[in-house]
Design an enzyme around this catalytic site. Structure first.
Site, mmCIF file in Angstrom:
data_model
loop_
_atom_site.group_PDB
_atom_site.id
_atom_site.type_symbol
_atom_site.label_atom_id
_atom_site.label_comp_id
_atom_site.label_asym_id
_atom_site.label_seq_id
_atom_site.Cartn_x
_atom_site.Cartn_y
_atom_site.Cartn_z
ATOM 1 C CB SER A 175 -26.742 -33.317 -40.660
ATOM 2 O OG SER A 175 -27.019 -32.210 -39.864
ATOM 3 C CG HIS A 192 -23.528 -35.578 -43.247
ATOM 4 N ND1 HIS A 192 -24.394 -36.594 -42.939
ATOM 5 C CD2 HIS A 192 -23.545 -34.747 -42.170
ATOM 6 C CE1 HIS A 192 -24.909 -36.393 -41.737
ATOM 7 N NE2 HIS A 192 -24.404 -35.286 -41.254
ATOM 8 C CD GLU A 230 -24.563 -39.985 -44.866
ATOM 9 O OE1 GLU A 230 -25.313 -40.956 -44.825
ATOM 10 O OE2 GLU A 230 -24.891 -38.861 -44.439
HETATM 11 N N1 LIG Z 1 -23.009 -31.204 -34.478
HETATM 12 C C1 LIG Z 1 -23.100 -32.339 -35.144
HETATM 13 O O1 LIG Z 1 -23.109 -33.441 -34.556
HETATM 14 C C2 LIG Z 1 -23.179 -32.311 -36.637
HETATM 15 C C3 LIG Z 1 -22.982 -33.499 -37.358
HETATM 16 C C4 LIG Z 1 -23.006 -33.469 -38.748
HETATM 17 C C5 LIG Z 1 -23.243 -32.278 -39.409
HETATM 18 N N2 LIG Z 1 -23.459 -31.133 -38.688
HETATM 19 C C6 LIG Z 1 -23.676 -29.899 -39.445
HETATM 20 O O2 LIG Z 1 -22.474 -29.148 -39.436
HETATM 21 C C7 LIG Z 1 -22.765 -27.741 -39.451
HETATM 22 C C8 LIG Z 1 -22.099 -27.076 -38.256
HETATM 23 O O3 LIG Z 1 -22.530 -27.686 -37.074
HETATM 24 P P1 LIG Z 1 -21.732 -27.496 -35.709
HETATM 25 O O4 LIG Z 1 -22.321 -28.466 -34.748
HETATM 26 O O5 LIG Z 1 -20.270 -27.505 -35.947
HETATM 27 O O6 LIG Z 1 -22.199 -26.016 -35.299
HETATM 28 P P2 LIG Z 1 -21.471 -24.973 -34.308
HETATM 29 O O7 LIG Z 1 -22.539 -24.116 -33.799
HETATM 30 O O8 LIG Z 1 -20.593 -25.700 -33.330
HETATM 31 O O9 LIG Z 1 -20.514 -24.148 -35.280
HETATM 32 C C9 LIG Z 1 -20.997 -23.305 -36.286
HETATM 33 C C10 LIG Z 1 -19.990 -22.192 -36.476
HETATM 34 O O10 LIG Z 1 -20.336 -21.494 -37.663
HETATM 35 C C11 LIG Z 1 -20.173 -20.087 -37.422
HETATM 36 N N3 LIG Z 1 -21.038 -19.399 -38.386
HETATM 37 C C12 LIG Z 1 -22.388 -19.307 -38.360
HETATM 38 N N4 LIG Z 1 -22.810 -18.651 -39.455
HETATM 39 C C13 LIG Z 1 -21.714 -18.323 -40.168
HETATM 40 C C14 LIG Z 1 -21.512 -17.659 -41.420
HETATM 41 N N5 LIG Z 1 -22.534 -17.185 -42.117
HETATM 42 N N6 LIG Z 1 -20.262 -17.517 -41.864
HETATM 43 C C15 LIG Z 1 -19.210 -17.978 -41.153
HETATM 44 N N7 LIG Z 1 -19.348 -18.628 -39.977
HETATM 45 C C16 LIG Z 1 -20.581 -18.803 -39.487
HETATM 46 C C17 LIG Z 1 -20.530 -19.896 -35.972
HETATM 47 O O11 LIG Z 1 -19.935 -18.722 -35.463
HETATM 48 C C18 LIG Z 1 -19.964 -21.177 -35.342
HETATM 49 O O12 LIG Z 1 -18.635 -21.002 -34.917
HETATM 50 C C19 LIG Z 1 -24.282 -27.651 -39.482
HETATM 51 O O13 LIG Z 1 -24.698 -27.561 -40.805
HETATM 52 C C20 LIG Z 1 -24.715 -28.959 -38.862
HETATM 53 O O14 LIG Z 1 -26.004 -29.365 -39.251
HETATM 54 C C21 LIG Z 1 -23.418 -31.118 -37.325
#
Ligand SMILES: NC(=O)c1ccc[n+]([C@@H]2O[C@H](COP(=O)([O-])OP(=O)(O)OC[C@H]3O[C@@H](n4cnc5c(N)ncnc54)[C@H](O)[C@@H]3O)[C@@H](O)[C@H]2O)c1
Length: 504
Positions: free
Chosen positions: A123, A144, A156
């Site tokens: 994001s 995204h 996006e």
């Molecule tokens: N949370 C939101 O509202 C949101 C919205 C849009 C985008 N994002 C983006 O999405 C991505 C994930 O966010 P999230 O909220 O789902 O996070 P989260 O913490 O819920 O999940 C991340 C997962 O990735 C795993 N992980 C971490 N490093 C890893 C690796 N090297 N290889 C494999 N697995 C790995 C972790 O174990 C975890 O299960 C981020 O880039 C975040 O910026 C989040």
């Protein structure tokens, strides 16, 4: 790549909040999904969580038994990254860290075929910076999604500087297949949604920082303007631990562009741990999970003081006189106010003091009323020397008109004018920078931020000329480049055409 007819195999790396949501909608759309997470057991947990969610949908009758079974049958857990070898597309949703994402993409390239599309759900990071770590950077794109993924029906699609056109085209088709509205955007800080969202909170913070109004009053005004939540309710819901870094990151990535300037107020409150709902205290205090909202101060009763209304805009004057009469006010209908009358001015883009002096009125006996959205709410603004009796005379008369009324201190552009004008201006500048197409900017904002209108349609409904007048007024008053109008707005206002007008 044909994303609509062949059985598509998609990998999801990172099966947390976002990875699960993406996997769910993909499986429901007939795509075979391979789930991988580097925390042992996490991918299996994710599959179980998705199964539980789909089961609930089936219980509510929103999914039939066959569709439930088929979707579950498409969800597979991969124990190692190698398990993603047959994927035609991989969507990454791991931790938001550039080095981790670059390392993962390099590793993935050793596992998947050369024609596999690699997408990131980042994001805030540069998709280009992630792509540049790859052997074949042209196959990398941004995808995204917003949380919760199944409900937020917008995504996006980000073209990196190194991306090949087919990548964006394929992700666009994929978005449509999973039932989401794709917004094609250039790889720029905040893309469209998080970029367009900079005005609402930061302008509200400037208004608060200037002592113009309290958070509850600002929230009330903006809710009446059509927003589901006021900016301070929104800060409290999201949590300052999330929103402050986003505000600072976009501001810095745009090299301190004043339009996106964050506020020391939220930095300080974050340091104090006043995060919002999650910490029990933010801009509001929470008791039993509910915000304690200070009650609206009661309006004084309409007195016998005659009230004179500026006749600069005769139609508007008539409207205000009707409101005053409905509230039991006594009208001074003279061309100029009589000695004992209270006066109302109706500035657009100006403050009460400047408007009052401009009409050669007595500032001690004058107030300003926001002429924008006057059919929905009333915002009354005093000069620093307005006497209580004059303020209360107007407040009392308007208070009986049946509309929510808020009294604030002097501000160039009241509350609603300046926040709305800033939303329009930033939306215009996103269009000017060719980050996305005008209609896409508006859809991204209504679907991604839940605003009642997209910034460009909002500008059209207020009138581009009016928005320009507000911004010019703010710019003249504050001498702050934050308020300089975008060329997109300036030209379309001069030409008298819609802000949604694209260029040939
Ligand atoms: N949370 C939101 O509202 C949101 C919205 C849009 C985008 N994002 C983006 O999405 C991505 C994930 O966010 P999230 O909220 O789902 O996070 P989260 O913490 O819920 O999940 C991340 C997962 O990735 C795993 N992980 C971490 N490093 C890893 C690796 N090297 N290889 C494999 N697995 C790995 C972790 O174990 C975890 O299960 C981020 O880039 C975040 O910026 C989040």
């Amino acid at each position: 790549m044909n994303t609509t007819t062949e059985t598509l195999v998609m990998g999801i790396v990172g099966t947390g909040l976002m990875g699960r949501g993406i996997a769910q909608i993909a499986a429901q759309a007939g795509i075979v999904v391979r789930l991988f997470d580097n925390r042992a057991g996490a991918a299996l947990e994710a599959r179980e969580a998705i199964a539980a969610t789909l089961g609930k949908l089936a219980d509510k009758g929103k999914l039939d038994a066959a569709a439930l079974d088929a979707a579950l049958g498409r969800l597979h857990v991969a124990d190692a990254l190698n398990g993603l070898a047959d994927c035609r597309v991989v969507v990454e949703a791991i931790v938001e860290n550039l080095d981790a994402k670059r390392a993962l993409f390099r590793e993935l390239e050793d596992v998947v075929g050369d024609d596999c599309l690699l997408a990131t759900n980042t994001s805030s990071l540069s998709v280009t910076a992630i792509a540049s770590a790859c052997r074949l950077p042209g196959r990398v794109g941004g995808f995204h999604f917003f949380s919760p993924v199944p409900l937020m029906k917008v995504v996006e699609v980000i073209d990196s500087e190194l991306g090949e056109t087919w990548v964006g085209d394929t992700l666009t088709a994929l978005a449509q297949r999973v039932g989401h509205r794709p917004i094609r955007t250039r790889d720029t800080p905040g893309f469209v949604v998080n970029h367009a969202g900079r005005a609402y909170g930061t302008e509200a913070l400037r208004i608060l920082g200037e002592g113009i109004a309290e958070p509850a009053a600002i929230d009330r005004i903006l809710r009446a303007a059509g927003f589901r939540m006021g900016p301070f309710e929104l800060f409290d819901m999201i949590g300052l631990d999330v929103s402050q870094p986003v505000m600072e990151s976009i501001y810095d990535q745009y090299f301190q562009e004043p339009r996106y300037r964050p506020s020391p107020i939220t930095r300080q409150r974050l340091a104090a741990g006043l995060l919002g709902r999650k910490s029990g205290r933010g801009f509001y205090v929470y008791e039993d999970g509910k915000a304690v909202v200070p009650p609206l101060p009661a309006a004084p009763t309409a007195g016998a003081t005659p009230i004179w209304v500026s006749a600069r805009n005769p139609l508007l004057r008539e409207q205000v006189v009707a409101l005053l009469r409905a509230g039991g006010g006594v009208i001074d209908a003279g061309e100029r106010p009589s000695a004992g009358s209270a006066c109302i001015v109706l500035p657009v883009g100006g403050d009460a003091t400047t408007a009052v002096l401009d009409e050669q009125l007595d500032p001690r006996r004058s107030v300003a009323l926001d002429p924008i959205l006057i059919d929905r709410q009333l915002t009354l603004m005093t000069t620093p020397v307005t006497e209580r009796a004059s303020r209360d005379a107007v407040w009392g008369a308007l208070g009986g008109a049946g509309l929510p009324l808020t009294v604030i201190h002097d501000s160039a552009g009241f509350v609603a004018q300046r926040v709305l004008a800033m939303i329009v201006n930033i939306g215009c500048d996103i269009a000017q920078q060719r980050i996305a197409a005008p209609a896409d900017i508006d859809d991204a904002v209504t679907l991604g931020l839940g605003y009642p209108k997209g910034p460009l349609a909002l500008g059209d409904s207020l009138g581009a000329g009016t928005v320009l007048r507000i911004l010019n007024g703010l710019h003249d008053f504050y001498q702050d480049p934050r308020y300089r109008p975008s060329p997109w707005l300036l030209r379309r206002a001069r030409l008298g055409v819609s802000l949604l007008t694209p260029e040939a």
